[in-house]
Design a protein around this motif. Structure first.
Motif, PDB file in Angstrom:
ATOM      1  N   ARG A   4       0.836  -1.202   0.000  1.00  0.00           N
ATOM      2  CA  ARG A   4       0.000   0.000   0.000  1.00  0.00           C
ATOM      3  C   ARG A   4       0.871   1.252   0.000  1.00  0.00           C
ATOM      4  O   ARG A   4       0.582   2.216  -0.717  1.00  0.00           O
ATOM      5  N   GLN A   5       1.941   1.237   0.777  1.00  0.00           N
ATOM      6  CA  GLN A   5       2.832   2.391   0.819  1.00  0.00           C
ATOM      7  C   GLN A   5       3.474   2.645  -0.539  1.00  0.00           C
ATOM      8  O   GLN A   5       3.575   3.793  -0.978  1.00  0.00           O
ATOM      9  N   ARG A   7       2.294   1.787  -3.491  1.00  0.00           N
ATOM     10  CA  ARG A   7       1.295   2.267  -4.444  1.00  0.00           C
ATOM     11  C   ARG A   7       0.951   3.739  -4.184  1.00  0.00           C
ATOM     12  O   ARG A   7       0.798   4.526  -5.124  1.00  0.00           O
ATOM     13  N   TYR A   8       0.833   4.108  -2.933  1.00  0.00           N
ATOM     14  CA  TYR A   8       0.584   5.515  -2.597  1.00  0.00           C
ATOM     15  C   TYR A   8       1.751   6.384  -3.058  1.00  0.00           C
ATOM     16  O   TYR A   8       1.562   7.467  -3.634  1.00  0.00           O
ATOM     17  N   GLU A  11       1.762   6.811  -6.877  1.00  0.00           N
ATOM     18  CA  GLU A  11       0.661   7.679  -7.316  1.00  0.00           C
ATOM     19  C   GLU A  11       0.979   9.147  -7.057  1.00  0.00           C
ATOM     20  O   GLU A  11       0.761  10.007  -7.914  1.00  0.00           O
ATOM     21  N   VAL A  12       1.513   9.451  -5.890  1.00  0.00           N
ATOM     22  CA  VAL A  12       1.872  10.835  -5.568  1.00  0.00           C
ATOM     23  C   VAL A  12       3.019  11.304  -6.455  1.00  0.00           C
ATOM     24  O   VAL A  12       3.021  12.435  -6.951  1.00  0.00           O
ATOM     25  N   ALA A  21      -3.755  12.620  -5.804  1.00  0.00           N
ATOM     26  CA  ALA A  21      -3.515  11.193  -5.635  1.00  0.00           C
ATOM     27  C   ALA A  21      -4.573  10.573  -4.726  1.00  0.00           C
ATOM     28  O   ALA A  21      -5.078   9.474  -4.991  1.00  0.00           O
ATOM     29  N   ALA A  22      -4.911  11.275  -3.657  1.00  0.00           N
ATOM     30  CA  ALA A  22      -5.924  10.778  -2.721  1.00  0.00           C
ATOM     31  C   ALA A  22      -7.278  10.630  -3.409  1.00  0.00           C
ATOM     32  O   ALA A  22      -7.992   9.634  -3.215  1.00  0.00           O
ATOM     33  N   LEU A  25      -7.206   7.613  -5.738  1.00  0.00           N
ATOM     34  CA  LEU A  25      -7.171   6.340  -5.014  1.00  0.00           C
ATOM     35  C   LEU A  25      -8.377   6.135  -4.106  1.00  0.00           C
ATOM     36  O   LEU A  25      -8.533   5.076  -3.502  1.00  0.00           O
ATOM     37  N   GLN A  29      -6.671  12.134   2.201  1.00  0.00           N
ATOM     38  CA  GLN A  29      -5.357  12.735   1.989  1.00  0.00           C
ATOM     39  C   GLN A  29      -4.433  12.474   3.181  1.00  0.00           C
ATOM     40  O   GLN A  29      -3.242  12.215   3.017  1.00  0.00           O
ATOM     41  N   ILE A  32      -2.754   9.063   3.017  1.00  0.00           N
ATOM     42  CA  ILE A  32      -1.607   9.002   2.105  1.00  0.00           C
ATOM     43  C   ILE A  32      -0.400   9.677   2.734  1.00  0.00           C
ATOM     44  O   ILE A  32       0.720   9.153   2.706  1.00  0.00           O
ATOM     45  N   GLN A  35       1.114   7.404   5.397  1.00  0.00           N
ATOM     46  CA  GLN A  35       1.810   6.233   4.885  1.00  0.00           C
ATOM     47  C   GLN A  35       3.145   6.609   4.234  1.00  0.00           C
ATOM     48  O   GLN A  35       4.139   5.880   4.366  1.00  0.00           O
TER      49      GLN A  35
END
Length: 300
Positions: A4-5, A7-8, A11-12, A21-22, A25, A29, A32, A35
C-alpha cells in the motif's frame, strides 16, 4: 514496508500532488501523507520536497520510484499469473499492434479466438513499430503483432505467422492502371504519399525503390493507413501498402495493383519476451495464433 505504501508513493510521485492522488485512489489525503511519512521513516530519507502546493521527488526519491514501479509491475504480473493459472480461459490478454495490422489481421484472429474462448478479455494497444518492440522489452507488453518481424535477440522471441506482398495503390484515373503488368521502376516519376520517415513501412518502400534504381519523390505523408488511402483517392500521389491492409475493400477512386518486379514482401508475426514467462492466457492465445495461421497458410 507495505505494498500500500509503494502504491501511494508511486501515485503521488506521478501526479506530484497529494490531494489529487488521494482523490484518484479514493482514500483520505491524511492517510496518504501518513503512509508516505512512515515509508520515509523506514527508509531513513526524504522522498519528496514541497514546491508550493505540489510535491517533487528528491534525487533519491527518483531512484526509489524507478525500482518501486518495477517491483509493483512484477507483483501485479505474479498475481495475474496465479489468477490465470486457476482459470486461463478467463484471463486478460494485453496485445500491441501497429496500424498496418489493425483493419484485417488483428480483428480476424481475435474474432476467431473469442469463438473458442469467449470469457477472455483483451486490452489492445496501438503503437509504432519501435515502440512495440521496446514495450515488450520493458514489460509494458508481453505480446505484440508486427510486420515485418524483427530478428530475434537476447530479450525477444519472434515467430513469423505469414508473408504477404506489397501492392501499389493508384488513383483510379491514373494511366498506369491500364497496364497488364506493373513493375516498380514504372513508378519512378510518380509522387509518393508515405508514412513519415522513421516509420517501418516508409523504410520498406524507400528501400524497395532504391533497389529498383530510384529514390521515391515523397510529396505528402500520413501517419495511418486511412490517411494514405485518402491521399491516393484524392489524386495527391501513389503509395505502396501491404496486401492485408487492402483485403476488405479497395478505397473508392483507387485501384490496387500487384507489383510483378521486384516481388516486394514483408513478414508478419508476433513477438514476446525471452526473459519472463507468459501468463497462462497469453500462452493459450500464442498457441492458438500459431495454429490459426498454420491452417490458414495451407489454403493460400
Amino acid at each position: 514496508m507495505e505494498l500500500r505504501q509503494l502504491r501511494y508513493f508511486v501515485e503521488v510521485a506521478e501526479r506530484e500532488h497529494i490531494s489529487e492522488a488521494a482523490e484518484h485512489l479514493h482514500v483520505a489525503q491524511s492517510a496518504i501523507s501518513r503512509q508516505i511519512a512512515n515509508l520515509e521513516d523506514e527508509l531513513g530519507t526524504v522522498l519528496f520536497e514541497r514546491v508550493g502546493r505540489n510535491v517533487k521527488l528528491t534525487p533519491i526519491g527518483k531512484i526509489f520510484l524507478e525500482h518501486s514501479v518495477t517491483a509493483l509491475k512484477a507483483i501485479d504480473f505474479a498475481v495475474k499469473q496465479v489468477e490465470e493459472y486457476l482459470d486461463p480461459a478467463k484471463g486478460t490478454i494485453k496485445i500491441g499492434f501497429p496500424t498496418s495490422l489493425a483493419s484485417y489481421v488483428l480483428p480476424t484472429v481475435i474474432s476467431a479466438f473469442k469463438k473458442e474462448y469467449p470469457d477472455v478479455l483483451f486490452h489492445l494497444r496501438q503503437g509504432s513499430y519501435r515502440y512495440l518492440i521496446e514495450a515488450v522489452k520493458n514489460r509494458e507488453l508481453n505480446l505484440a503483432f508486427l510486420g515485418p518481424v524483427p530478428a530475434k535477440d537476447e530479450s525477444i522471441n519472434s515467430t513469423i505467422l505469414f508473408s504477404e506482398n506489397i501492392h501499389a495503390l493508384l488513383p483510379a484515373n491514373h494511366s498506369l492502371v491500364k497496364k497488364e503488368k506493373l513493375n516498380l521502376i514504372d513508378l519512378r516519376k510518380e509522387n509518393f504519399v508515405l508514412f513519415p520517415e522513421g516509420y517501418i513501412l516508409n523504410e520498406v518502400v524507400v528501400d524497395a525503390c532504391r533497389s529498383a534504381g530510384f529514390v521515391p519523390t515523397v510529396t505528402s505523408e500520413g501517419e495511418d493507413m486511412d490517411a494514405l488511402k485518402g491521399l491516393v483517392a484524392a489524386g495527391i500521389g501513389i503509395t505502396l501498402l501491404p496486401e492485408s491492409s487492402l483485403y476488405d475493400s479497395t478505397p473508392r477512386f483507387t485501384v490496387k495493383m500487384p507489383i510483378e518486379s521486384p516481388n516486394i514482401t514483408r513478414t508478419v508475426g508476433v513477438i514476446y519476451p525471452t526473459n519472463r514467462e507468459l501468463a497462462p492466457s497469453e500462452q493459450v492465445f500464442l498457441k492458438f495464433v500459431n495454429t490459426f495461421f498454420s491452417r490458414l497458410n495451407r489454403f493460400l
